[in-house]
Design a protein around this motif. Sequence first.
Motif, PDB file in Angstrom:
ATOM      1  N   MET A  91       0.839  -1.204   0.000  1.00 43.02           N
ATOM      2  CA  MET A  91       0.000   0.000   0.000  1.00 43.02           C
ATOM      3  C   MET A  91       0.875   1.256   0.000  1.00 43.02           C
ATOM      4  SD  MET A  91      -2.980  -1.006  -0.474  1.00 43.02           S
ATOM      5  CE  MET A  91      -3.682   0.621  -0.454  1.00 43.02           C
ATOM      6  N   VAL A  92       1.973   1.229   0.729  1.00 42.85           N
ATOM      7  CA  VAL A  92       2.894   2.368   0.724  1.00 42.85           C
ATOM      8  C   VAL A  92       3.425   2.586  -0.688  1.00 42.85           C
ATOM      9  CG1 VAL A  92       5.142   3.191   1.534  1.00 42.85           C
ATOM     10  CG2 VAL A  92       3.530   2.192   3.157  1.00 42.85           C
ATOM     11  N   ILE A  93       3.839   1.514  -1.343  1.00 37.24           N
ATOM     12  CA  ILE A  93       4.342   1.624  -2.716  1.00 37.24           C
ATOM     13  C   ILE A  93       3.235   2.102  -3.654  1.00 37.24           C
ATOM     14  CG2 ILE A  93       5.103   0.241  -4.710  1.00 37.24           C
ATOM     15  CD1 ILE A  93       7.385   0.975  -2.856  1.00 37.24           C
ATOM     16  N   PHE A  94       2.030   1.563  -3.484  1.00 34.71           N
ATOM     17  CA  PHE A  94       0.925   1.953  -4.361  1.00 34.71           C
ATOM     18  C   PHE A  94       0.577   3.430  -4.228  1.00 34.71           C
ATOM     19  CE2 PHE A  94      -0.930  -2.627  -4.173  1.00 34.71           C
ATOM     20  CZ  PHE A  94       0.032  -3.064  -5.081  1.00 34.71           C
ATOM     21  N   THR A  95       0.903   4.045  -3.092  1.00 36.74           N
ATOM     22  CA  THR A  95       0.615   5.478  -2.932  1.00 36.74           C
ATOM     23  C   THR A  95       1.585   6.350  -3.720  1.00 36.74           C
ATOM     24  OG1 THR A  95       1.966   5.726  -0.930  1.00 36.74           O
ATOM     25  CG2 THR A  95      -0.373   5.154  -0.634  1.00 36.74           C
ATOM     26  N   GLN A  96       2.634   5.764  -4.221  1.00 34.75           N
ATOM     27  CA  GLN A  96       3.614   6.515  -5.019  1.00 34.75           C
ATOM     28  C   GLN A  96       3.109   6.616  -6.456  1.00 34.75           C
ATOM     29  OE1 GLN A  96       6.139   7.822  -3.061  1.00 34.75           O
ATOM     30  NE2 GLN A  96       4.928   6.738  -1.535  1.00 34.75           N
ATOM     31  N   THR A  97       1.910   7.150  -6.611  1.00 35.73           N
ATOM     32  CA  THR A  97       1.239   7.138  -7.915  1.00 35.73           C
ATOM     33  C   THR A  97       1.978   7.943  -8.980  1.00 35.73           C
ATOM     34  OG1 THR A  97      -0.192   8.916  -7.141  1.00 35.73           O
ATOM     35  CG2 THR A  97      -1.073   6.673  -7.007  1.00 35.73           C
ATOM     36  N   ASP A  98       2.684   8.986  -8.591  1.00 33.92           N
ATOM     37  CA  ASP A  98       3.451   9.743  -9.583  1.00 33.92           C
ATOM     38  C   ASP A  98       4.560   8.877 -10.164  1.00 33.92           C
ATOM     39  OD1 ASP A  98       1.872  11.957  -9.203  1.00 33.92           O
ATOM     40  OD2 ASP A  98       3.259  12.930  -7.820  1.00 33.92           O
ATOM     41  N   ASP A  99       5.172   8.055  -9.318  1.00 37.45           N
ATOM     42  CA  ASP A  99       6.258   7.185  -9.776  1.00 37.45           C
ATOM     43  C   ASP A  99       5.743   6.003 -10.581  1.00 37.45           C
ATOM     44  OD1 ASP A  99       8.200   8.765  -8.544  1.00 37.45           O
ATOM     45  OD2 ASP A  99       8.014   7.685  -6.662  1.00 37.45           O
ATOM     46  N   LEU A 100       4.561   5.519 -10.255  1.00 38.83           N
ATOM     47  CA  LEU A 100       3.995   4.383 -10.985  1.00 38.83           C
ATOM     48  C   LEU A 100       3.284   4.828 -12.259  1.00 38.83           C
ATOM     49  CD1 LEU A 100       2.599   2.157  -8.114  1.00 38.83           C
ATOM     50  CD2 LEU A 100       4.441   1.589  -9.693  1.00 38.83           C
ATOM     51  N   GLN A 114      -0.669  -6.138 -19.659  1.00 35.76           N
ATOM     52  CA  GLN A 114      -0.622  -4.810 -19.043  1.00 35.76           C
ATOM     53  C   GLN A 114      -0.475  -4.922 -17.526  1.00 35.76           C
ATOM     54  OE1 GLN A 114      -4.419  -3.701 -20.847  1.00 35.76           O
ATOM     55  NE2 GLN A 114      -3.411  -1.877 -21.698  1.00 35.76           N
ATOM     56  N   LEU A 115      -1.182  -5.877 -16.923  1.00 33.15           N
ATOM     57  CA  LEU A 115      -1.078  -6.087 -15.474  1.00 33.15           C
ATOM     58  C   LEU A 115       0.318  -6.570 -15.096  1.00 33.15           C
ATOM     59  CD1 LEU A 115      -4.560  -7.661 -14.770  1.00 33.15           C
ATOM     60  CD2 LEU A 115      -3.733  -5.450 -13.964  1.00 33.15           C
ATOM     61  N   ASN A 116       0.893  -7.421 -15.925  1.00 36.47           N
ATOM     62  CA  ASN A 116       2.257  -7.881 -15.667  1.00 36.47           C
ATOM     63  C   ASN A 116       3.248  -6.725 -15.741  1.00 36.47           C
ATOM     64  OD1 ASN A 116       1.585 -10.559 -15.130  1.00 36.47           O
ATOM     65  ND2 ASN A 116       1.710 -11.118 -17.292  1.00 36.47           N
ATOM     66  N   LYS A 117       2.987  -5.767 -16.610  1.00 30.42           N
ATOM     67  CA  LYS A 117       3.828  -4.567 -16.695  1.00 30.42           C
ATOM     68  C   LYS A 117       3.687  -3.736 -15.423  1.00 30.42           C
ATOM     69  CE  LYS A 117       6.015  -1.054 -18.840  1.00 30.42           C
ATOM     70  NZ  LYS A 117       6.670  -0.366 -17.754  1.00 30.42           N
ATOM     71  N   VAL A 118       2.469  -3.619 -14.892  1.00 30.09           N
ATOM     72  CA  VAL A 118       2.254  -2.899 -13.634  1.00 30.09           C
ATOM     73  C   VAL A 118       3.027  -3.588 -12.513  1.00 30.09           C
ATOM     74  CG1 VAL A 118       0.545  -2.274 -11.873  1.00 30.09           C
ATOM     75  CG2 VAL A 118       0.023  -1.930 -14.296  1.00 30.09           C
ATOM     76  N   ILE A 119       2.956  -4.912 -12.457  1.00 32.45           N
ATOM     77  CA  ILE A 119       3.684  -5.667 -11.434  1.00 32.45           C
ATOM     78  C   ILE A 119       5.181  -5.421 -11.581  1.00 32.45           C
ATOM     79  CG2 ILE A 119       4.323  -8.005 -10.695  1.00 32.45           C
ATOM     80  CD1 ILE A 119       1.365  -8.793 -11.295  1.00 32.45           C
ATOM     81  N   SER A 120       5.679  -5.456 -12.793  1.00 33.76           N
ATOM     82  CA  SER A 120       7.098  -5.183 -13.037  1.00 33.76           C
ATOM     83  C   SER A 120       7.471  -3.776 -12.580  1.00 33.76           C
ATOM     84  CB  SER A 120       7.398  -5.357 -14.530  1.00 33.76           C
ATOM     85  OG  SER A 120       8.729  -5.029 -14.806  1.00 33.76           O
ATOM     86  N   ASP A 121       6.607  -2.806 -12.846  1.00 33.55           N
ATOM     87  CA  ASP A 121       6.860  -1.426 -12.421  1.00 33.55           C
ATOM     88  C   ASP A 121       6.871  -1.301 -10.894  1.00 33.55           C
ATOM     89  OD1 ASP A 121       6.987  -0.717 -15.088  1.00 33.55           O
ATOM     90  OD2 ASP A 121       5.005   0.244 -15.123  1.00 33.55           O
ATOM     91  N   VAL A 122       5.986  -2.027 -10.222  1.00 34.31           N
ATOM     92  CA  VAL A 122       5.951  -2.018  -8.754  1.00 34.31           C
ATOM     93  C   VAL A 122       7.259  -2.584  -8.206  1.00 34.31           C
ATOM     94  CG1 VAL A 122       4.834  -3.044  -6.723  1.00 34.31           C
ATOM     95  CG2 VAL A 122       3.436  -2.061  -8.550  1.00 34.31           C
ATOM     96  N   ILE A 123       7.727  -3.686  -8.758  1.00 27.97           N
ATOM     97  CA  ILE A 123       8.979  -4.299  -8.303  1.00 27.97           C
ATOM     98  C   ILE A 123      10.149  -3.351  -8.556  1.00 27.97           C
ATOM     99  CG2 ILE A 123      10.594  -6.224  -8.639  1.00 27.97           C
ATOM    100  CD1 ILE A 123       7.918  -6.876  -7.126  1.00 27.97           C
ATOM    101  N   THR A 124      10.170  -2.718  -9.714  1.00 24.84           N
ATOM    102  CA  THR A 124      11.237  -1.753 -10.017  1.00 24.84           C
ATOM    103  C   THR A 124      11.227  -0.612  -9.011  1.00 24.84           C
ATOM    104  OG1 THR A 124      11.216  -2.304 -12.366  1.00 24.84           O
ATOM    105  CG2 THR A 124      12.102  -0.143 -11.773  1.00 24.84           C
ATOM    106  N   LEU A 125      10.045  -0.149  -8.650  1.00 24.29           N
ATOM    107  CA  LEU A 125       9.939   0.930  -7.673  1.00 24.29           C
ATOM    108  C   LEU A 125      10.478   0.487  -6.310  1.00 24.29           C
ATOM    109  CD1 LEU A 125       8.900   3.830  -7.787  1.00 24.29           C
ATOM    110  CD2 LEU A 125       6.703   3.002  -6.969  1.00 24.29           C
ATOM    111  N   ILE A 126      10.122  -0.705  -5.878  1.00 28.67           N
ATOM    112  CA  ILE A 126      10.647  -1.248  -4.620  1.00 28.67           C
ATOM    113  C   ILE A 126      12.171  -1.292  -4.681  1.00 28.67           C
ATOM    114  CG2 ILE A 126      10.847  -3.362  -3.237  1.00 28.67           C
ATOM    115  CD1 ILE A 126       7.843  -3.873  -3.920  1.00 28.67           C
ATOM    116  N   GLU A 127      12.707  -1.822  -5.769  1.00 33.57           N
ATOM    117  CA  GLU A 127      14.163  -1.960  -5.920  1.00 33.57           C
ATOM    118  C   GLU A 127      14.857  -0.602  -5.917  1.00 33.57           C
ATOM    119  OE1 GLU A 127      14.211  -5.993  -8.673  1.00 33.57           O
ATOM    120  OE2 GLU A 127      14.128  -4.030  -9.650  1.00 33.57           O
ATOM    121  N   GLU A 128      14.308   0.340  -6.659  1.00 33.10           N
ATOM    122  CA  GLU A 128      14.950   1.652  -6.758  1.00 33.10           C
ATOM    123  C   GLU A 128      14.894   2.424  -5.453  1.00 33.10           C
ATOM    124  OE1 GLU A 128      13.274   3.605 -10.192  1.00 33.10           O
ATOM    125  OE2 GLU A 128      14.429   2.327 -11.568  1.00 33.10           O
ATOM    126  N   TYR A 129      13.767   2.350  -4.754  1.00 29.49           N
ATOM    127  CA  TYR A 129      13.706   3.018  -3.453  1.00 29.49           C
ATOM    128  C   TYR A 129      14.615   2.334  -2.444  1.00 29.49           C
ATOM    129  CZ  TYR A 129      10.044   6.452  -4.368  1.00 29.49           C
ATOM    130  OH  TYR A 129       9.339   7.536  -4.817  1.00 29.49           O
TER     131      TYR A 129
END
Length: 160
Positions: A91-100, A114-129
């Motif tokens: 949920m914390v990651i999902f609130t980073q809507t500008d980044d996602l 498209q959903l798999n791309k969203v999942i990939s973007d979420v993982i990338t965001l976790i990794e980068e943060y």
Amino acid sequence: MNSQEFKSNLVTKRPRYANSRIPLLEALANKGARSSEYSQFGPIYELYIYAMMTGIKKKRRLPLPPRNLTSDFLEIGKWKRDSSLVDFLLMVIFTQTDDLSIDWNELEDMEEDQLNKVISDVITLIEEYANGGLEYLENLYEKGELENSHYMFIDLYKDV
């Protein structure tokens, strides 16, 4: 893909971390029988979570180096199993809507690719943060500015 399948796919992913961060992880966490300069962390996933939160708090996203210079981390679903911690972190990651840069209302109409791309973007965001947070911690560690206490991250966050 329904919401449960979306979550199931997401929590089986293994975020990565830069191999260059291994000395820091070993210094700050108790890994197995290895001793640590900083005794407040047991499993490394706790430190990874705090690093991710530090990256978010400090607004520090740092892309990972090439894949051959990174290692897989523990599956997200195995972080503090049988607790709501993973749901909270997602949920914390999902609130980073500008980044996602996605509209959550569009999820239910997305195709599986498209959903798999969203999942990939979420993982990338976790990794980068997490990588940005680890870099911040590494800089403090190298300068001798990390307090060795059970409240290390509370102390870090109160300045943010």
